[in-house]
Design a protein around this motif. Structure first.
Motif, PDB file in Angstrom:
ATOM      1  N   ASN A 266       0.557  -1.256  -0.456  1.00 48.87           N
ATOM      2  CA  ASN A 266       0.521  -0.656  -0.300  1.00 48.87           C
ATOM      3  C   ASN A 266       0.846   1.340  -0.148  1.00 48.87           C
ATOM      4  N   GLY A 267       1.682   1.303  -1.040  1.00 53.43           N
ATOM      5  CA  GLY A 267       2.515   2.848  -0.932  1.00 53.43           C
ATOM      6  C   GLY A 267       3.616   2.317  -0.040  1.00 53.43           C
ATOM      7  N   VAL A 484      12.317   5.077  -3.541  1.00 58.04           N
ATOM      8  CA  VAL A 484      11.920   5.833  -1.259  1.00 58.04           C
ATOM      9  C   VAL A 484      11.684   6.777  -1.845  1.00 58.04           C
ATOM     10  N   SER A 485      11.181   7.421  -0.312  1.00 57.81           N
ATOM     11  CA  SER A 485      10.739   9.079   0.573  1.00 57.81           C
ATOM     12  C   SER A 485      10.544   8.958   1.342  1.00 57.81           C
ATOM     13  N   ASP A 486      10.880   9.473   2.488  1.00 53.47           N
ATOM     14  CA  ASP A 486      10.110  10.076   3.902  1.00 53.47           C
ATOM     15  C   ASP A 486      10.992   8.726   4.270  1.00 53.47           C
ATOM     16  N   VAL A 487      11.851   8.411   4.585  1.00 51.53           N
ATOM     17  CA  VAL A 487      11.972   7.490   5.081  1.00 51.53           C
ATOM     18  C   VAL A 487      12.930   7.879   6.515  1.00 51.53           C
ATOM     19  N   LYS A 506       8.002   5.692   2.037  1.00 53.27           N
ATOM     20  CA  LYS A 506       7.319   6.095   1.031  1.00 53.27           C
ATOM     21  C   LYS A 506       7.828   4.873  -0.106  1.00 53.27           C
ATOM     22  N   VAL A 507       7.406   4.424  -0.736  1.00 47.15           N
ATOM     23  CA  VAL A 507       8.060   3.794  -1.623  1.00 47.15           C
ATOM     24  C   VAL A 507       6.990   3.627  -3.451  1.00 47.15           C
ATOM     25  N   ASP A 508       7.251   4.767  -4.196  1.00 45.61           N
ATOM     26  CA  ASP A 508       6.400   4.502  -5.558  1.00 45.61           C
ATOM     27  C   ASP A 508       6.188   2.998  -5.872  1.00 45.61           C
TER      28      ASP A 508
END
Length: 920
Positions: A266-267, A484-487, A506-508
């Motif tokens: 789920n992202g 990835v973002s907001d790790v 978060k992952v695309d």
């Protein structure tokens, strides 16, 4: 973290079951009542107590529900009191009173308090509080329920189950407080990595042996605990429940790769990292132990026991040393030494000789420890692959040397220079745990609070075991930046055996088929590179097929980790501007994810929004909790409500006259102990006040009341001034303990906190609060920065008065005074420095003569077959004027009351705060 309250009502509920629009007349038939509910003396029936918990990839969602009914013919306070693990996020609370439903909303704290204050002004408000216990915090509310009405409480919270000592442990507090017709604990575990084992220790006692059932599959497990009402009883004919403790589920998962496990759903992605089968790294460890006067007694004894056990666990490759400190700093060795059997034994012998006394110089102690480690490194004495750490054990604020906490934090940070870690163990409620958390987090360590009791030694050893086996250092996680973002990734310095590091982000998933992780770290003999590759779609099918799995588990875990990381960053923020920015981010996360944090509050409202409750996230008990919510009732009480008449004293005019009967100091006279400590005993029959002082040593515990008949004990522990004056060190009461044996309740009052203990359950208020605690018909009323009144039904009352001094006063310290009315219904067996005067002795005072000072005549006193000289003088009663006090005329008995009290004052020394005394 936090503290508490109690005595709450929801205004607007009528006192009978017939109410406006008839909406209160619903029956309890929809619950299936069939008349066989067991009630306590208060006529409250518990129909159902249910706990449901689902763990999805270490995220535990827990619901606790209680359905109760008031079967009395009068309105009854019904309490919902559950314990929530520390660090868990409460995300929902609902309450249904005879069909009227209260639901919850998360608001920014100031906004919530404003709405609450508006409702309170209209008499439509009550409060909920969360309070501290050892590994739990209490969520507690009490509602006044009219006769015949039913009420349902339901609380939801979630937490991440952390791995400690090679096992995940899910702890659920199950304390229904009474027999339940239906009682159930239901735990479901869904772990995509696969379950290695599931174990349920018999934590509730042998009474429930064989009742728990476990069903385990490859990736799922179901644990059920459903004792019948007969099985819940303490004994076959008992009406009380044996269900009172923690229900514990332990498990571990399969591990396929050393690089850890990636879960993508789920992202969001979650990376669990817990490599095994690695050799431990050597460690260089400095133990820094507080031996100031406040550590006297059980705290020091338990610390010594724990340290001896910890020293035995050092490995041959380790280096160590010891520092103990009060106002001075001492080193067992000025440098690190190898953990050979002879050195370890010598260190144990050194610890055994420690005798606590004096002040607390935390700054110098930590700087001395960092100097030893830095010097050892500069001299090439440290293995390049070793891990260096400091373990601080303390129970108090700095009182000597540098006192400013921010300066100490800055000094230690500059001295450590990110070269090693600092771990802090804070013992007791008096410690500034917020400071210890900041200074530990700032230096790549962690802190833990340990509440001084019989389990202190075990708690210390458990904490040490978590950080004593470093396996990896200088750990770095790398993910493809374009995907990835907001790790959420803290600066991981070390990995300890049996634990786990968790990273989330978060992952695309739309533009990514696989996610790869590369972890680099230093092991005992080499640099390691560990890679993990995971298919983005791998979890989708498994999760969507399981009806119990939480489809939001990755989002919740990411939010949980992110908020906790931001809280740590906020604690270590070097500037106010940065702290404000982080606070805004935490607030937004809290609102977006509907969780209670220190910057949000939960409003609980009915559908019409005309009745409201407020639940605040607790803070450190030293700083108070939830201003405006403690001790709230629909209409704010006047200052004297709930305070016995005897507590409101009137001034007595001072006059120095020949021997006359002393006027009582109030309409109800009082026996009291205050100041250094001064005892004033009022003898009602002869209308005399007799005074004496007790001169003992800091740390000693004096018995004031010991009544085996009523099972009541009152003891006071002495503290010393910061230094002696005129070659005399004044002592005062710094801690007062009450033990009500027949109720199983203990109350501990210090100059910082007021704590009620009921077995393993504990709730605390601070002197910064105004509030009430009610438990088993015992009422504790706290007036902010003033006094505490303990009322036991109609039989007994006690008042403890707080004396604050200027914090930087060179001599004086904060202390307590205690006031006990002679009308208290003690038994004839009562004794103690005050209790012995329940039976008033015959006192004769005669042959009065002028003294050296005209206002201090002398006389002969005859009592209990003794004859001695007494002096007429004045003592102070501080109940109405805590600064100047009210003058009280009395006859003063010299030599620590010798002749007036039974035996010698040393006969009244007891070993523990709740000990009964033996008659002299």
């Amino acid at each position: 973290e936090v503290e508490n309250l109690i005595d709450l009502e929801i205004d607007g509920f009528p006192s009978s079951s017939k109410a406006r629009n008839g909406r209160y007349q619903r029956s309890t038939s929809d619950w299936g009542y069939d008349g066989d509910l067991v009630e306590d003396d208060d006529k409250v029936g518990l129909y159902s107590y249910k706990v449901q918990s689902t763990i999805t990839s270490r995220l535990a969602n827990t619901m606790i529900q209680a359905k109760m009914v008031n079967n009395a013919r009068r309105p009854q306070p019904i309490m919902f009191d559950v314990q929530v693990p520390k660090g868990a996020f409460i995300d929902n609370f609902t309450m249904d009173i005879n069909g009227i439903t209260f639901t919850s909303h998360i608001r920014e704290k100031s906004e919530a308090r404003k709405m609450y204050a508006q409702a309170k002004a209209k008499g439509k408000a009550a409060g909920i509080v969360r309070s501290n216990a050892l590994d739990m915090e209490n969520f507690q509310t009490e509602v006044n329920v009219p006769p015949g009405m039913r009420i349902q409480f339901q609380l939801h919270y979630h937490e991440m189950i952390r791995r400690k000592l090679s096992s995940y442990e899910h702890v659920i507090s199950v304390k229904p407080g009474r027999l339940a017709k239906h009682l159930e604990v239901d735990v479901r575990i869904i772990e995509p990595q696969g379950l290695r084992y599931v174990h349920v220790p018999n934590s509730l006692g042998d009474h429930f042996d064989g009742i728990t059932t476990i069903s385990k599959g490859e990736k799922k497990a179901h644990v059920s605990f459903k004792p019948t009402m007969a099985q819940q009883r303490k004994c076959p004919k008992c009406s009380s429940t044996a269900v009172d403790g923690n229900f514990v589920v332990q498990y571990d998962v399969n591990r396929e790769t050393t690089g850890g496990e990636l879960e993508i759903f789920n992202g969001y992605f979650i990376h669990f990292f817990a490599p095994e089968n690695l050799d431990p790294l050597p460690k260089n460890i400095l133990f820094v132990i507080d031996v100031s006067g406040s550590m006297w007694g059980l705290k020091m004894k338990q610390t010594i026991e724990a340290m001896k056990a910890i020293l035995s666990e050092l490995r041959a490759a380790d280096q160590f040393s010891l520092i103990d400190f009060n106002h001075n700093v001492r080193c067992w060795r000025d440098n690190l030494v190898s953990a050979t059997p002879s050195q370890v034994e010598d260190a144990k012998n050194y610890i055994q000789t420690i005798h606590p006394n004096g002040g607390t110089n935390i700054n110098e102690a930590l700087l001395r420890a960092t100097f030893i480690l830095n010097e050892a490194k500069s001299l090439g004495m440290l293995d390049p692959n070793s891990v260096s750490m400091i373990v601080l054990v303390s129970d108090g604020d700095p009182t000597v040397g540098e006192l400013k906490l921010t300066t100490i934090q800055k000094n230690v940070k500059q001295s450590i220079k990110d070269e090693f870690s600092l771990f802090c163990l804070g013992i007791g409620f008096d410690v500034d745990y917020d400071f210890l958390q900041r200074i530990a987090t700032d230096n790549r360590g962690m802190a833990q609070r340990i509440f001084g009791n019989q389990e202190t030694s075990l708690q210390m050893k458990n904490f040490y075991n978590q950080v004593s086996t470093p396996l990896l250092k200088k750990i770095h996680f790398n993910y493809p930046q374009e995907s990835v973002s907001d790790v959420t990734q803290s600066s991981f310095h070390n990995y300890f055996g049996g634990s786990e590091i968790v990273v989330a982000g978060k992952v695309d998933t739309e533009n990514l088929q696989h996610l790869e992780s590369v972890v680099t770290a230093t092991a005992a003999n080499a640099e390691l590179i560990m890679e993990t590759l995971r298919d983005v779609e791998e979890l989708d099918g498994f999760m969507k097929k399981d009806k119990y799995a939480d489809p939001e588990f990755t989002r919740k875990l990411w939010a949980y980790l992110t908020v906790n990381q931001m809280m740590a960053e906020r604690n270590a923020a070097p500037t106010a501007a940065l702290k404000r920015n982080i606070t805004k981010s935490i607030l937004q996360m809290s609102l977006d994810h509907h969780i209670v944090t220190p910057f949000t509050a939960m409003l609980i409202e009915n559908a019409e929004k005309d009745e409201i409750m407020l639940a605040d996230q607790p803070k450190d008990p030293r700083k108070g909790c939830c201003p405006g919510t403690l001790g709230l009732t629909p209409n704010a009480p006047n200052n004297n409500k709930g305070i016995p008449a005897w507590a409101n004293v009137t001034a007595v005019p001072v006059s120095f006259m020949p021997e006359q009967r002393s006027p009582p100091v109030s309409s109800l006279s009082i026996n009291r102990v205050d100041n250094d400590p001064h005892f004033i005993i009022h003898l009602p029959k002869s209308q005399r006040n007799i005074c004496f002082n007790i001169n003992s040593e800091p740390g000693k515990i004096l018995n004031l009341v010991s009544d085996p008949g009523t099972g009541v004990v009152v003891n006071g522990q002495l503290i010393g001034a910061k230094k002696a004056e005129n070659k005399k060190l004044n002592t005062y009461f710094g801690k007062i303990g009450f033990y009500f044996k027949k109720k199983g309740l203990k109350v501990e009052i210090t100059t910082e906190t007021i704590t009620l203990k009921d077995g393993s359950y504990a709730i605390t208020l601070t002197w910064a609060d105004t509030g009430h605690i009610i438990r088993k018909q015992l009422l504790i009323s706290v007036k902010k920065e003033s006094n505490v009144t303990i009322t036991v039904g109609e039989e007994m009352s006690f008042m403890v008065l707080l004396h604050r001094v200027w914090k930087k006063h060179p001599v004086n310290v904060d202390f307590l005074g205690i006031y006990i009315p002679p009308e208290n219904q003690f038994s004839p067996a009562a004794h103690g420095l005050i209790g012995q005067f329940v039976s008033e002795p015959e006192v004769s005072i005669h042959h009065q003569t002028p003294g050296q000072a005209p206002e201090k005549p002398q006389a002969i006193m005859e009592v209990k077959g003794n004859k001695f000289t007494v002096t007429r003088g004045v003592q102070k009663d501080y109940r109405t004027d805590r600064v100047l006090g009210t003058d009280v005329l009395c006859w003063f008995v010299h030599n620590s009351g010798k002749g007036f009290i039974d035996g010698h004052y040393r006969d009244y020394l007891v070993p523990h705060l709740y000990s009964f005394m033996k008659k002299p």
